[in-house]
Design an enzyme around this catalytic site. Sequence first.
Site, PDB file in Angstrom:
ATOM      1  CG  HIS A 255      -9.427 -36.943   1.716  1.00 13.81           C
ATOM      2  ND1 HIS A 255     -10.466 -36.037   1.663  1.00 13.81           N
ATOM      3  CD2 HIS A 255      -9.920 -38.034   2.351  1.00 13.81           C
ATOM      4  CE1 HIS A 255     -11.538 -36.566   2.239  1.00 13.81           C
ATOM      5  NE2 HIS A 255     -11.242 -37.775   2.662  1.00 13.81           N
ATOM      6  CG  ASP A 328     -12.002 -36.043   8.458  1.00 12.04           C
ATOM      7  OD1 ASP A 328     -12.339 -37.220   8.225  1.00 12.04           O
ATOM      8  OD2 ASP A 328     -12.195 -35.115   7.651  1.00 12.04           O
TER       9      ASP A 328
END
Length: 610
Positions: A255, A328
């Site tokens: 992330h 993702d």
Amino acid sequence: MPDTSTGNTARPARRTVLAATAGLTAALAAGGTAHADSAPSDKRLRALISRMTLEEKVGQLFVMRVYGHSATAPDQSDIDANLDEIGVRTAAELIARYRVGGIIYFTWAHNTRDPRQIAELSNGIQRASLGRPRGLPVLIATDQEHGIVCRVGRPATLFPGAMAVGAGGSRSDARTLGRVSGAELRAMGINQDYSPDADVNVNPANPVIGVRSFGADPDAVAGLVAAEVTGYQSSGVAATAKHFPGHGDTAVDSHYGFPVITHSRDRWERLDAAPFRAAIKAGVDSIMTAHIQFPALDDSGDPATLSRTVLTGILREELGYDGVVVTDSLGMEGVRTKYGDDRVPVLALKAGVDQLLNPPTLDVAWNAVLEAVRSGELTEARLDESILRILRLKARLGLFDHPYADPARVGRTVGTPAHLAAADRIAERTTTLLVNEGGILPLSRRTHRKLLVVGADPASPSGTTGPPTGVLAAALTELGFTATALSTGTAPSAATVARAVAAAQDADAVVVGTYNVAAASPQQSLVEQLLATGKPVVAVAVRNPYDVAHLPSVRGCLATYSWTDVELRAAARVIAGRVAPRGRLPVPVPVPRADDPARVLYPIGYGLSY
């Protein structure tokens, strides 16, 4: 104009559904709408694709977030957030402008207030899409992994997370989790779940996977992944194995950074590939990519999400997978490090991706794909390949014939007593007893009736009661103890430790919840000073089981692998002796020594009982 109906009605009559899908029915030619058991053939799906405009094709490739509890009438704050981030006011306007093929629900986007509202939101989204010319049903997705990652909370049934299920070791339990959770999601109109996690977690320092993985044994993980996939898909929800080619050995969170996996190709085959092979063999509907660099598989320096070598060469050609590949989130730093937001979606499609998940700026990503086709960098035929896979999935889920949830069915399906009892039974099989010197456990109500529960109290996973100390204290009180909760935080100050030590003087025993204890953590000092009182102290590692290695003096220690209510209640029953601990470590616990990091304190399979 966008559809302006609210979607807040009972399930439409069959003739209403047929009317809403009239354009689709015509496009599919003779034979009427498709049924789940007689889904449209590829020939008919290709005919449908041939009638789509280029803009509609581009839209089908995207799965996008949107703020609000309603497809047409969200709160003003959510309208403002949508205008700021997407340039539309509502989910209905998002579909009208971009014709997106998927929507992803998040708690923080205010999509998941309660089960009936979720069902009505889902219906509003489907109605908005099916009401457009050549309208298609929408894949509505979320991350319902259970454990520490859940988007739909109470009163839905919340199960133990993956590593807890790994500690239980039961494929039947994994299948039950998928079947029950899938039935509840489908009742709310959610038809694609980004679960299970197929990563093999071999790095105790992994900051992003950890307890989201079933464990460190690739064969055990593979069996549990396949079982959960089977469970979800038996309930009409597309399961998603993630994160290919394997995110289990990273010390960087994708992330916020760009992880590098240093495994050899041979190690990847032995370790990371097994769960994905098992998922494919089980017929998994979708596979999610990882934003990681894996030089042994592709030495270009590109993330796997953008690697044709990884996604087409290995996943499709070597592993034989021809289902949907979804990225993702494209807002994560791991995929944005090397290329701009306009290049990432184009490169992902060139690599072999089908669904582009949650780009930071949809307008930039959508127009980049459109321009790539117009310029010849991408062919329309390449888009058609992905759209065919997406439509096959929608057909397999029965969405052409049954796109709507039945709000009246929600209460009969979501969070039923039978489902909640199943979650409790599974949780009881996962709690792992690591230390029990002198038979300190179970605690007796006769000799240790008055308990002090202290602990880290991390923010509760979505939809759970929390805080953990309060949940544990309440559960122990229900079991006949008198338990008092005192939150001490993840980094207790000297004053906080002193307050806990003072409170312990009036208790017969102390239960302390620990959270990701590391060397020199103030949580260590808390435990040591509580032990110095002479009171019995039981530690409960509420996330990583590795905490026990940093608590060498503790005489009793349990691992729950998460701090959701269902797992903490199960731990309370173990502490009270109502059930015997049955969990076994699905990961090894290493000795915390820098000079010998490979030395194991407790191996995979270790666990005590009464």
